[in-house]
Design a protein around this motif. Structure first.
Motif, PDB file in Angstrom:
ATOM      1  N   GLU A 106       0.840  -1.190   0.000  1.00 38.01           N
ATOM      2  CA  GLU A 106       0.000   0.000   0.000  1.00 38.01           C
ATOM      3  C   GLU A 106       0.878   1.244   0.000  1.00 38.01           C
ATOM      4  OE1 GLU A 106      -3.724  -1.706   2.625  1.00 38.01           O
ATOM      5  OE2 GLU A 106      -2.890   0.267   3.154  1.00 38.01           O
ATOM      6  N   LYS A 111      -0.033   5.499  -8.270  1.00 35.07           N
ATOM      7  CA  LYS A 111      -1.427   5.101  -8.422  1.00 35.07           C
ATOM      8  C   LYS A 111      -2.117   5.112  -7.054  1.00 35.07           C
ATOM      9  CE  LYS A 111       0.223   0.415  -8.984  1.00 35.07           C
ATOM     10  NZ  LYS A 111       0.100  -0.898  -9.505  1.00 35.07           N
ATOM     11  N   ASP A 112      -3.427   5.241  -7.139  1.00 39.54           N
ATOM     12  CA  ASP A 112      -4.182   5.311  -5.883  1.00 39.54           C
ATOM     13  C   ASP A 112      -4.587   3.900  -5.430  1.00 39.54           C
ATOM     14  OD1 ASP A 112      -7.228   6.482  -7.523  1.00 39.54           O
ATOM     15  OD2 ASP A 112      -6.353   4.486  -7.357  1.00 39.54           O
ATOM     16  N   GLU A 113      -5.452   3.864  -4.425  1.00 39.47           N
ATOM     17  CA  GLU A 113      -5.829   2.570  -3.828  1.00 39.47           C
ATOM     18  C   GLU A 113      -6.483   1.636  -4.827  1.00 39.47           C
ATOM     19  OE1 GLU A 113      -3.906   3.672  -0.858  1.00 39.47           O
ATOM     20  OE2 GLU A 113      -4.879   1.706  -0.726  1.00 39.47           O
ATOM     21  N   LYS A 118      -2.580   8.445 -10.531  1.00 36.80           N
ATOM     22  CA  LYS A 118      -2.869   9.689  -9.825  1.00 36.80           C
ATOM     23  C   LYS A 118      -2.575  10.884 -10.733  1.00 36.80           C
ATOM     24  CE  LYS A 118      -1.781   8.360  -5.044  1.00 36.80           C
ATOM     25  NZ  LYS A 118      -0.768   8.479  -3.992  1.00 36.80           N
TER      26      LYS A 118
END
Lengths: 425, 249
Positions: A106, A111-113, A118
């Motif tokens: 994480e 990049k996001d979740e 992003k």
């Protein structure tokens, strides 16, 4: 009927138990680690992973279906964090790798979740992604597919002690494979006659010696065992040793040959003995004695007078398996009416137990059963004529070190543990 | 429990054999059971042809059993004798008591006596004197296994099968040729159908042999070789038609 269990196998530590079924599925059970808080819940097996190993196929050349039923599963010795097993149907062997994933990264920068890129203008500082725990995920992937090696139906697979090769046996031939090579295999036994009309004997089971990587045994439908040495020659048609018990002339009938056909052969853990199962008996053979078995145990001799009926309803062709316990002191095999039998080689005592709903209640102690053959009938005895021949226990397995057994009764799997005597004697 | 239900003890009381009259009665009972075992085995070999490839081990074991029975019947010289006996007996469709067949050979020896059947002639092809339908049906049942074996385990190898298939078909049809056309129907009607159909066996042989070019059959307007997916039974009319062609030629 796709749920009928067709094979059962513990891995080398006993932590995992794999079952294959008629529908081509493999279900792996894992033993829960022992808990100090609740001593009675230790060691129960729960489902770990389920996957579809084989699918039905159609052989266009012969216009025949190829069943997806899993005939055998064999575990590879564990060499890293992953577990591997071989599973086979009638024609194709597959190597599966089972891995666990319990962490995920994480905190990516780009990049996001959800994995979307992003907007870079929003990134003001850099972070190092970290691994965070997640719910355990078991992933199974096919690593190798060993196809087109067999014209006839594969009945056995056996991993060599060298951990690099394995063999697969069908009715007439045995092939040696390298675990990393799928487009080639060596034929090491071939008993196909030049003229198929001369065929009178087939291979029924085979296994590598547990310690000597050059030795293997195969059994036949005529009741013989052949021990072969791969160092002797490339093609092991000529056996090193032939194990055969001469026929008892006083017991001869039209069914003698059929009931002498060996349905399973297993080396002892020590490698000194072999265990064979034929229709009415289990036999222990000493590798050094080819003339006869050193021990013979009657599984259900009361069926001897029923052979004609059993021939008619095809039960006489049922292939029962057999198993050793971890210390080679007890042997086990299945029978009819959901009965299974255990023989203690030291005390010469034997017991008949039943795998049924009643016995599956937690912590219920299995009650010994008895089949009466006329004469005095005790309470709870079962008469031969009321045995249910559709309830057959063909597949059984014994934990490699502990007194835990897995019994496949049609579509049900029973796991029995001997809590009092958990350690081997 | 068992598919067939009750165990029959048909031959109770006749098992004490010391050469008495009851002793002689017990012999046909053993032979009758042996015949019934042979018939059952042939049916089993037939039924091997299903959607999935038949279990080779099972087929080999059954074929070996058939061979054993044939060898014993040949040695006994009881072959012909059984056929004349069975006309008077109850039909062979019931499986008689399993006891005698499962008894050891030592016990059998006390009861059996093999003599007086000197008219036995192993060569059925040449034997024209015993023209009963039972002879014919048994002749085909003996010839068929050798052919059925090759059908059973080598379905794709028509080359191997061709020779034997042709030979056994020849033998059967040769016997037919010697009869008048009228008796063909009689022939088939007298065959005991309950255990196995002669038609079924013949058509089974034809449909399960994966050949396209068997010389003998090229002249027939037989159906194209069917896959083993198809049922063993085929149209009786077709078989009649084929037989008619042979008989008239």
């Amino acid at each position: 009927t796709a749920d009928i269990i067709s094979t059962v196998e513990f891995n080398h530590t006993g932590e995992l138990l794999a079952t294959g079924d008629k529908g081509g599925r493999v279900v792996i059970f894992q033993r829960e680690p022992e808990s100090k808080n609740e001593p009675y819940s230790q060691g129960e097996y729960n489902v770990y992973s389920t996957f579809q190993s084989h699918e039905p196929e159609f052989d266009y050349l012969k216009s025949l279906e190829i069943e997806e039923k899993i005939n055998k599963i064999k575990w590879l010795p564990q060499q890293n964090a992953a577990h591997s097993l071989l599973s086979t149907n009638d024609k194709t062997i597959k190597l599966w790798k089972i891995t666990e994933r319990d962490k995920r990264p994480e905190g990516y920068n780009l990049k996001d979740e959800e994995g979307k890129l992003k907007d870079l203008s929003t990134v003001t500082s850099l972070q190092v992604p970290v691994l965070k725990p997640m719910d355990l995920m078991v992933e199974v992937t096919p690593r190798r597919i060993f196809a087109n090696g067999h014209t006839y139906h594969v009945n056995s697979i056996s991993v060599n002690s060298d951990c690099e090769t394995y063999m697969s046996a069908d009715d007439l031939r045995i092939n040696l494979w390298h675990l990393a090579i799928t487009d080639r295999s060596f034929n090491i036994v071939d008993i196909k006659p030049a003229n198929m009309e001369d065929l009178t004997e087939v291979i029924t089971a085979s296994e590598f010696h547990p310690h000597h990587c050059n030795l293997f045994v195969y059994s036949s439908s005529k009741g013989s065992l052949r021990l072969c040495d791969m160092r002797a020659s490339a093609l092991c048609d000529k056996h090193s040793k032939l194990y055969e018990e001469p026929e008892d002339p006083s017991n001869r009938s039209f069914f003698s040959e059929i009931i002498s056909s060996v349905s399973d052969v297993k080396f002892s853990h020590s490698g000194r003995y072999m265990l064979t199962r034929d229709y009415l008996t289990v036999k222990v053979w000493d590798l050094n004695m080819e003339t006869k078995p050193v021990e013979t145990y009657q599984v259900h001799d009361y069926l001897r007078s029923k052979l004609c009926s059993l021939y008619e309803n095809d039960c006489i062709f049922d292939k029962f398996e057999c198993a050793w316990n971890g210390s080679d002191s007890v042997i086990m095999t299945g029978a009819y009416n959901n009965f299974f039998r255990m023989f203690d080689r030291n005390t010469k005592r034997d017991v008949t137990l039943e795998a049924s709903r009643e016995s599956s209640k937690p912590r219920a102690i299995l009650k010994p059963r008895r089949v009466c053959v006329g004469g005095k009938r005790r309470k709870d005895d079962i008469s031969v004529d009321s045995l249910d021949f559709t309830k057959k226990i063909l597949h059984t397995a014994w934990h490699p070190t502990e007194n835990i057994i897995a019994i496949a009764a049609t579509n049900n799997l029973y796991i029995f543990q001997d809590k009092v005597n958990s350690e081997m004697h | 429990m068992f598919v067939r239900g009750l165990k029959r003890k048909c031959f109770d009381g006749e098992e004490d054999i010391e050469g008495t009259l009851t002793g002689i009665k017990a012999i046909p009972s053993y032979n009758l059971q042996r015949q019934s075992l042979l018939d059952m085995s042939l049916v089993k070999l037939q039924l091997c042809h299903m959607l999935v490839e038949p279990n080779l081990c099972r087929s080999v074991l059954i074929a070996n059993t058939v061979r054993q029975i044939q060898e014993e019947m040949t040695q006994d010289g009881t072959w012909q004798m059984i056929n004349t006996q069975s006309t008077g007996q109850a039909s062979l469709d019931r499986l008689v008591s399993t006891d005698i067949l499962c008894r050891s050979s030592k016990e059998q020896a006390e009861g059996k006596h093999v003599s007086g059947y000197s008219t036995f002639n192993k060569d059925f092809e040449g034997d024209q004197t015993q023209d009963s339908s039972e002879t014919m049906s048994t002749a085909s049942s003996v010839q068929a296994p050798r052919n059925l074996q090759s059908n059973v385990w080598e379905m794709e190898n028509s080359q191997e099968n061709k020779g034997n298939f042709q030979k056994s078909l020849d033998q059967i049809f040769e016997t037919l040729e010697n009869k008048s056309p009228n008796s063909v129907e009689d022939l088939f009607s007298e065959v005991d159908n309950s255990y196995y159909d002669l038609d079924t066996m013949l058509t089974g042989m034809m449909s399960n042999t994966k050949m396209g070019h068997c010389d003998g059959l090229d002249t027939f307007s037989s159906p194209a070789p069917t896959t083993s997916n198809s049922n063993c039974k085929s149209d009786l009319n077709e078989l009649d038609h084929i037989v008619e062609i042979l008989v008239e030629s």
